[in-house]
Design a protein around this motif. Structure first.
Motif, mmCIF file in Angstrom:
data_model
loop_
_atom_site.group_PDB
_atom_site.id
_atom_site.type_symbol
_atom_site.label_atom_id
_atom_site.label_comp_id
_atom_site.label_asym_id
_atom_site.label_seq_id
_atom_site.Cartn_x
_atom_site.Cartn_y
_atom_site.Cartn_z
ATOM 1 N N ALA A 268 0.831 -1.206 0.000
ATOM 2 C CA ALA A 268 0.000 0.000 0.000
ATOM 3 C C ALA A 268 0.865 1.256 0.000
ATOM 4 O O ALA A 268 0.551 2.239 -0.687
ATOM 5 N N ALA A 269 1.958 1.230 0.747
ATOM 6 C CA ALA A 269 2.823 2.415 0.854
ATOM 7 C C ALA A 269 3.450 2.788 -0.486
ATOM 8 O O ALA A 269 3.554 3.973 -0.815
ATOM 9 N N VAL A 270 3.877 1.807 -1.276
ATOM 10 C CA VAL A 270 4.538 2.118 -2.540
ATOM 11 C C VAL A 270 3.542 2.332 -3.683
ATOM 12 O O VAL A 270 3.905 2.861 -4.733
ATOM 13 N N LEU A 271 2.286 1.953 -3.478
ATOM 14 C CA LEU A 271 1.254 2.151 -4.498
ATOM 15 C C LEU A 271 0.435 3.421 -4.255
ATOM 16 O O LEU A 271 -0.314 3.864 -5.133
ATOM 17 N N LYS A 272 0.579 4.012 -3.083
ATOM 18 C CA LYS A 272 -0.294 5.098 -2.643
ATOM 19 C C LYS A 272 -0.332 6.281 -3.614
ATOM 20 O O LYS A 272 -1.397 6.821 -3.918
ATOM 21 N N LYS A 273 0.795 6.676 -4.156
ATOM 22 C CA LYS A 273 0.858 7.872 -4.987
ATOM 23 C C LYS A 273 0.134 7.693 -6.317
ATOM 24 O O LYS A 273 -0.629 8.572 -6.746
ATOM 25 N N ASN A 274 0.356 6.566 -6.972
ATOM 26 C CA ASN A 274 -0.138 6.395 -8.337
ATOM 27 C C ASN A 274 -1.355 5.477 -8.457
ATOM 28 O O ASN A 274 -2.059 5.517 -9.473
ATOM 29 N N PHE A 275 -1.601 4.655 -7.423
ATOM 30 C CA PHE A 275 -2.754 3.753 -7.436
ATOM 31 C C PHE A 275 -3.463 3.859 -6.078
ATOM 32 O O PHE A 275 -3.495 2.893 -5.302
ATOM 33 N N PRO A 276 -4.007 5.025 -5.761
ATOM 34 C CA PRO A 276 -4.528 5.274 -4.405
ATOM 35 C C PRO A 276 -5.670 4.351 -4.006
ATOM 36 O O PRO A 276 -5.766 3.954 -2.835
ATOM 37 N N ASP A 277 -6.564 4.013 -4.938
ATOM 38 C CA ASP A 277 -7.696 3.150 -4.578
ATOM 39 C C ASP A 277 -7.224 1.749 -4.187
ATOM 40 O O ASP A 277 -7.711 1.165 -3.209
#
Length: 441
Positions: A268-277
């Motif tokens: 979740a931490a590394v996806l947060k910026k570009n894939f927030p959902d």
């Protein structure tokens, strides 16, 4: 840097993907933020004893884990549990009670009262219909076998696997084989009797001669330095015109397919910026904390520790979840024949605070409860304490809906694959099976 396939994370799922890609001679890299492979699987092997800080063994619950062992050239390193491991115990009213090992032993087991045994046996003839859409593990066991069996069997079983709460875990997600058994046979007893002659009816337990971490040592050798990027931190995952872009503290990788095998919270931490959902869904997955404690007990004590270990129902109001009797299960791994070696697990959702306690408090709690539980003449020696603040994902009620949301979002990102023990099962065999299945898709 451009690569065909990129594996992010060197725990069990990531190592499985890497080993299978290597076997297929594919172009790939594996990136791991620490300087070792293995994740929570960690072994300390001395001349006296084998200490496992994460899982203590694995079963043949799925075929894929044994194939992985063979793929890595470790088939001859496999140890099967001693036959004494068939003896498994729970605590009932402060005393250790052996669990039934055969169907006929249900008639006499002290794990249930006479009324509880009768209610359990009646399950073969009548099972009340389910009245709610999604049952908890406890509700399912209570409906099939009665509340006493649910408290005596399901509760400690869930604590032993998930460090969780049987009243909160989803039966179809946490124990899908039981849901399937009910759908097939109605009665679980009738289903188990029909399965008695099959090899998978009772999974066998295994270790490796150099401990479980030796699987990852061998994987590191097989993958080779050219395919590994250890000590490299993942900062961000982004879309790329031809696949997925992975940004690390050392550079940028473009991949046709990326296998993100981090724990859900780290993904979740590394996806947060570009894939927030997708990141929000992953961040909703709760992990139970666990403290692992290794103990040594002189064999001069009267309790003989002849079995796999003991699980402790929550009704017993103890702070430890269970005790494994390692030196009895895999005696060849323990050169010190003057002592018993035990592994204690504490915490879980039952006692989240213990993971943050002072080490002196943890040592005192664990040694005191073990001394009392086994009526030892003196407290056992505490050898190692290891804290796992986020150890085991919790497949709680509603988890299936959450997973469907995650899969729906992934369906729009065909270049990104997720793997880990929050998908497909928390055990080593199921984690390997899920990771292996990604390469067949």
């Amino acid at each position: 840097m451009r690569v065909n396939k990129l594996v992010v994370g060197g725990g069990l799922a990531g190592t499985t993907v890497g080993a299978l890609l290597r076997e297929r001679n594919e172009d790939f890299l594996l990136i791991e933020s620490s300087n070792r492979l293995g994740g929570k699987v960690e072994t300390l092997l001395t001349g006296e004893a084998c200490f496992e800080f994460g899982p203590n063994s694995f079963t043949d619950q799925t075929d894929e884990i044994l194939r992985l062992v063979e793929t890595l050239g470790l088939k001859e390193e496999v140890l099967e549990a001693d036959p004494v491991a068939r003896n498994r115990y729970i605590v009932k009213g402060g005393r250790l009670v052996r669990l039934p090992g055969k169907p006929q032993e249900i008639l006499t087991t002290r794990a249930l009262s006479f009324r509880g045994r009768l209610r359990l046996i009646l399950e073969a003839f009548y099972v009340p219909k389910k009245t709610i859409e999604e049952e908890s593990v406890r509700d399912f066991f209570s409906r099939h076998f009665g509340p006493e069996a649910a408290d005596s069997f399901a509760d400690p079983f869930v604590s032993g696997i998930y460090a969780g709460d049987a009243a909160q875990l989803s039966l179809p997600e946490a124990m899908p084989t039981m849901a399937a058994a009910e759908a097939q046979s109605g009665s679980l007893i009738r289903h188990l009797l029909a399965q008695r002659k099959t090899a998978k009816a009772v999974p066998k337990s295994y270790e490796l001669k150099q401990g479980l971490e030796s699987l990852f040592h061998r994987a590191r050798e097989r993958l080779g330095a050219g395919r590994l990027r250890l000590g490299e931190e993942i900062l961000e995952v982004a879309a790329d015109h031809a696949g997925i872009k992975i940004i690390t503290n050392r550079g940028v990788y473009e991949a046709g397919t990326a296998y993100l095998t981090l724990p859900a919270y780290a993904a979740a931490a590394v996806l947060k910026k570009n894939f927030p959902d997708l990141a929000v869904d992953l961040s909703r997955i709760d992990y139970a904390p666990v403290v692992t404690v290794h103990l040594r007990v002189p064999r001069s004590e009267s309790f003989r520790f002849e079995g796999f270990g003991v699980l402790i129902p929550s009704a017993e109001r103890r702070r430890i979840l269970g005790v494994l009797w390692n030196s009895s299960v895999f005696p060849s791994l323990f050169g010190d024949k003057d002592h018993h070696y035990l592994t204690v697990y504490a915490g879980g959702v039952r006692d989240r605070g213990i993971v943050d306690a002072e080490e002196a408090v943890i040592r005192s709690v664990v040694s005191g409860e073990v001394k009392d539980l086994f009526s030892l003449s003196r407290p056992p020696a505490v050898l190692h304490v290891r804290r796992h603040p986020r150890a085991i994902p919790q497949y709680v009620l509603g988890y299936g809906k959450l997973l469907r949301s995650i899969q729906d979002r992934l369906s729009r990102l065909p270049a990104l694959k997720l793997a880990g023990n929050y998908l497909g099962g928390v055990s080593m065999p199921k984690t390997v099976a899920h990771a292996a299945a990604l390469l067949r898709d």
